[in-house]
Design a protein around this motif. Sequence first.
Motif, short mmCIF file in Angstrom:
data_model
loop_
_atom_site.label_atom_id
_atom_site.label_comp_id
_atom_site.label_asym_id
_atom_site.label_seq_id
_atom_site.Cartn_x
_atom_site.Cartn_y
_atom_site.Cartn_z
N ALA A 14 2.39 23.63 17.62
CA ALA A 14 1.72 23.33 18.89
C ALA A 14 2.52 22.24 19.58
O ALA A 14 2.33 21.06 19.33
N VAL A 15 3.42 22.63 20.47
CA VAL A 15 4.33 21.64 21.03
C VAL A 15 3.60 20.62 21.89
O VAL A 15 4.11 19.53 22.13
N SER A 16 2.43 20.95 22.36
CA SER A 16 1.67 19.96 23.12
C SER A 16 1.24 18.81 22.24
O SER A 16 0.81 17.77 22.71
N ALA A 17 1.36 18.98 20.91
CA ALA A 17 0.93 17.95 19.98
C ALA A 17 2.05 17.03 19.57
O ALA A 17 1.93 16.28 18.63
N ALA A 18 3.18 17.09 20.28
CA ALA A 18 4.27 16.18 19.96
C ALA A 18 3.84 14.75 20.19
O ALA A 18 2.96 14.47 21.00
N ARG A 19 4.50 13.82 19.51
CA ARG A 19 4.10 12.43 19.58
C ARG A 19 4.19 11.92 21.01
O ARG A 19 5.19 12.08 21.68
N PRO A 20 3.14 11.30 21.56
CA PRO A 20 3.23 10.71 22.89
C PRO A 20 4.27 9.61 22.88
O PRO A 20 4.67 9.11 21.84
N PHE A 21 4.66 9.15 24.07
CA PHE A 21 5.78 8.23 24.13
C PHE A 21 5.45 6.89 24.77
O PHE A 21 6.32 6.06 24.95
N THR A 45 7.68 35.79 22.15
CA THR A 45 8.77 35.00 21.59
C THR A 45 9.58 34.35 22.70
O THR A 45 9.98 33.18 22.60
N GLN A 46 9.83 35.07 23.78
CA GLN A 46 10.57 34.51 24.89
C GLN A 46 9.83 33.32 25.50
O GLN A 46 10.44 32.30 25.84
N GLU A 47 8.52 33.45 25.61
CA GLU A 47 7.72 32.36 26.17
C GLU A 47 7.76 31.14 25.25
O GLU A 47 7.86 30.00 25.71
N GLN A 48 7.70 31.37 23.94
CA GLN A 48 7.76 30.26 23.00
C GLN A 48 9.12 29.58 23.04
O GLN A 48 9.23 28.36 22.94
#
Length: 450
Positions: free
Chosen positions: A28-35, A391-394
């Motif tokens: 879930a790339v939206s779950a990457a660490r905030p900055f 897959t293209q969207e990902q």
Amino acid sequence: MVLRPACRLLLAAALGPAGRRRLPRHHAVSAARPFSGTGGEPEAEGPNRASAMLRHLLLKLRATGPVTVAEYMREALTNPGQGYYTRRGGIGETGDFVTSPEISQVFGELIGIWYISEWIAAGKPKAFQLVELGPGRGTLTDDILRVFNQLASLISKCDVSIHLVEVSPKLSETQAQMLTGGKVQANPKDNSAYMKGVSKTGIPIFWYRDIQDVPLGYSFYLAHEFFDALPIHKFQRTEKGWHEVLVDIDPEVPDQLRFVLSPSSTPATEYLIQPEERRDHVEVCPEAGVVIQRLACRIERDGGAALIADYGHDGTKTDTFRGFRNHKLHDVLQAPGTADLTADVDFSYLRKMTEGRTATLGPIKQREFLKNMGIDLRLQVLLQNSCDTATQEQLRHSYDMLMNPKKMGDCFNFFALLPHHRLIHPEKKQKPEPKAPLPPVAGFSELLLK
């Protein structure tokens, strides 16, 4: 960016046949660490574990008085019994933050290309060590090893070995499983490593607890999101001069912690604050200075290079200390030992601490570095050979996460240590002879491998 045909061939060889599709990692790339940010509401946690570390700290504070932020971070992150990295180390979708290698394997593949390019620029030495500091789950090393395997014909005559510096027993087990299938030998008697094994592609791998235990020799060093977790000292300028920020018990809420200012200067204020400092709030990481000095000394003596990727600044930011838990900002003083604690890396400090032993490049934004390394070309190839829309969207989503200036693109930086002769021909006292121009350093300029 236009890559030369030779570059396209090298990238194709290193990253896989054009007809063979490589899928992105489905995190879930939206779950990457905030900055950025200063904290948030703590998440629920089992009471026993949270209270065990807090009880330990409360007893320590009652016995010794306030402690530095550096000592607090050290306890919260690496305490042998309840430290975050020694017990939890929550990297990945189910953890507390996601790193670039977890988002897309293309990131690690391009890092592998960087090391190959520097190996070629150095004249293809007969042996090199790849040393990673804080390897996380081993994902980045795994992606680099895949590149080495794809380029086996190029490096077949080179003796390659992997050396991982890891203090967490839990993470070292995870790394061993990913890189060797769990086939490792603990406490080998023939060297200073605490564990060794062989990668799935036949490359020896060793684990150490300290960079000083890694054997000397021509080496490439890698530190991805390593320096940001090292303990920092925090300082505040007041009308009476510099005072250090400390952690103490909150007298109004005895089972909670608070920040206080030291009543007078501390040894750290005397030795770590630079006379020319103009900021009113400063964070200094002396352990980062020690590590960078050791890397610089090794590169000066034995050759090689170091690549550092982290979020940070060039001596401009002030208060960056923050916590992350369950992919959300977390109050750094709440439930110690259950959250990742981090602070932006001061690259100007790292540059100064090399003491001129090596040349430095950067910091350069992650999106610039990856673009120079050919990520756009790689994305085009993957999209062309991907048949299904999902897959293209990902692929596009992962690319956006890595490259978007508002996401990881501008928040992360790349910084390199190189021997001086890598950038400038050494001067000779005799009559100088015409010299061929030195090859540019990939990533910090366009990739020009042949």
